[in-house]
Design a protein around this motif. Structure first.
Motif, PDB file in Angstrom:
ATOM      1  N   PRO A  16      45.087  52.258  38.660  1.00  0.00           N
ATOM      2  CA  PRO A  16      45.461  50.861  38.989  1.00  0.00           C
ATOM      3  C   PRO A  16      45.249  50.136  39.916  1.00  0.00           C
ATOM      4  O   PRO A  16      44.689  48.643  39.621  1.00  0.00           O
ATOM      5  N   ALA A  17      44.543  50.548  40.918  1.00  0.00           N
ATOM      6  CA  ALA A  17      44.019  50.112  41.877  1.00  0.00           C
ATOM      7  C   ALA A  17      42.524  49.486  41.752  1.00  0.00           C
ATOM      8  O   ALA A  17      42.231  48.536  42.137  1.00  0.00           O
ATOM      9  N   ASP A  31      40.986  48.575  39.230  1.00  0.00           N
ATOM     10  CA  ASP A  31      41.329  47.118  38.482  1.00  0.00           C
ATOM     11  C   ASP A  31      42.150  45.877  39.471  1.00  0.00           C
ATOM     12  O   ASP A  31      40.937  45.203  39.486  1.00  0.00           O
ATOM     13  N   ARG A  32      42.264  46.600  40.059  1.00  0.00           N
ATOM     14  CA  ARG A  32      43.184  45.051  41.414  1.00  0.00           C
ATOM     15  C   ARG A  32      41.586  44.578  42.275  1.00  0.00           C
ATOM     16  O   ARG A  32      41.278  43.986  42.191  1.00  0.00           O
ATOM     17  N   ILE A  33      40.794  45.902  42.703  1.00  0.00           N
ATOM     18  CA  ILE A  33      39.937  45.880  42.964  1.00  0.00           C
ATOM     19  C   ILE A  33      38.821  44.914  42.876  1.00  0.00           C
ATOM     20  O   ILE A  33      38.027  44.027  43.045  1.00  0.00           O
ATOM     21  N   HIS A  34      38.335  45.795  41.589  1.00  0.00           N
ATOM     22  CA  HIS A  34      37.365  44.607  40.526  1.00  0.00           C
ATOM     23  C   HIS A  34      37.869  43.803  39.656  1.00  0.00           C
ATOM     24  O   HIS A  34      37.168  42.573  39.631  1.00  0.00           O
ATOM     25  N   GLY A  35      38.675  43.580  40.126  1.00  0.00           N
ATOM     26  CA  GLY A  35      39.406  41.756  40.029  1.00  0.00           C
ATOM     27  C   GLY A  35      38.874  40.695  41.410  1.00  0.00           C
ATOM     28  O   GLY A  35      38.960  39.469  41.162  1.00  0.00           O
ATOM     29  N   THR A  36      38.813  41.251  42.466  1.00  0.00           N
ATOM     30  CA  THR A  36      38.404  40.492  43.572  1.00  0.00           C
ATOM     31  C   THR A  36      36.850  40.786  43.710  1.00  0.00           C
ATOM     32  O   THR A  36      36.763  39.862  44.259  1.00  0.00           O
ATOM     33  N   LYS A  69      31.151  41.948  38.466  1.00  0.00           N
ATOM     34  CA  LYS A  69      32.483  42.414  37.442  1.00  0.00           C
ATOM     35  C   LYS A  69      31.132  43.069  36.276  1.00  0.00           C
ATOM     36  O   LYS A  69      31.985  43.787  35.260  1.00  0.00           O
ATOM     37  N   VAL A  90      41.241  40.037  47.778  1.00  0.00           N
ATOM     38  CA  VAL A  90      41.307  40.976  48.757  1.00  0.00           C
ATOM     39  C   VAL A  90      42.750  41.458  49.442  1.00  0.00           C
ATOM     40  O   VAL A  90      43.114  42.130  49.130  1.00  0.00           O
ATOM     41  N   GLU A 120      45.965  40.879  47.752  1.00  0.00           N
ATOM     42  CA  GLU A 120      46.197  41.651  46.395  1.00  0.00           C
ATOM     43  C   GLU A 120      46.814  42.609  47.622  1.00  0.00           C
ATOM     44  O   GLU A 120      47.447  43.218  47.102  1.00  0.00           O
ATOM     45  N   PHE A 121      46.187  43.159  48.318  1.00  0.00           N
ATOM     46  CA  PHE A 121      46.125  44.291  49.159  1.00  0.00           C
ATOM     47  C   PHE A 121      46.877  44.380  50.548  1.00  0.00           C
ATOM     48  O   PHE A 121      47.275  45.061  51.061  1.00  0.00           O
TER      49      PHE A 121
END
Length: 206
Positions: free
Chosen positions: A75-76, A78-83, A89, A149, A152-153
């Protein structure tokens, strides 16, 4: 044209053209965007990237480098990718792993911690060279949203996101925009040593 026809177009090696020999890990390091979506990292390979980063030198052994990291499918990831920026991307979804390098800027006593970003740079170069040693490729990126970032984190204020990194295997040019294909095939170049190293400013050492 099939995907197989494209595989020969991305050079597996772009050795640096150096004035004297340098270590193969340095000569062979380059930063492709064409990454293989089938490449995965074992637990040991993934851990070794950050073990290498952990052993980088730092000012006063303060070890300011932190990482947010994940492998593709986690899951993380995709979260990194989103930033990441829109341009990044477009190709990083095929990476085997993504990471964000974060610098500690304030010490435990609330005092400014010097050279934090420099420490992250040293640690991340170790990470990338470990990837090369594993037959992988690393691509460091400035194109990401630092505020995203943080949000999100939950990165604390005393830490600063500095760099994003993609690690993976070499892919093909299939489906890549033409501008990125050109970058993949472009020769690696650097300024000559005469422009970089001096005895007095502007007087070349080499």
């Amino acid at each position: 044209m099939t995907a197989e026809d494209y595989t020969v177009e991305v050079p597996a090696s772009k050795p640096a053209q150096t004035s004297v020999p340098v270590h193969p890990l340095l000569a062979e390091r380059w930063s492709p965007r064409a990454m293989d979506p089938s490449t995965t990292l074992s637990d040991e390979q993934f851990t070794a990237l950050f073990e290498a980063a952990r052993w980088a030198p730092s000012w006063g052994n303060t070890q300011p480098a932190r990482y947010i990291a994940a492998r593709r499918g986690e899951p993380a990831f995709d979260r990194i990718h989103g930033t990441l920026s829109r341009g990044n991307k477009g190709w990083t979804s095929n990476a085997a792993a993504l990471a964000i390098g974060v610098a500690q800027l304030v010490d435990d006593d609330g005092e400014p911690l010097p050279y934090g970003e420099y420490g992250v740079a040293l640690a991340t170069q170790n990470l990338v060279l470990q990837a090369v040693a594993e037959g992988l490729y690393g691509h460091q990126m400035a194109g990401f949203d630092r505020d995203a970032v943080r949000a999100e984190f939950g990165v604390p204020a005393e830490f600063e996101p500095v760099v994003a990194v993609a690690v993976g295997g070499l892919g093909t040019l299939a489906g890549m925009p033409e501008r990125l294909q050109e970058k993949e095939l472009r020769p690696r170049i650097r300024k000559p040593l005469a422009e970089l190293v001096f005895t007095d400013w502007g007087r070349p050492r080499f």
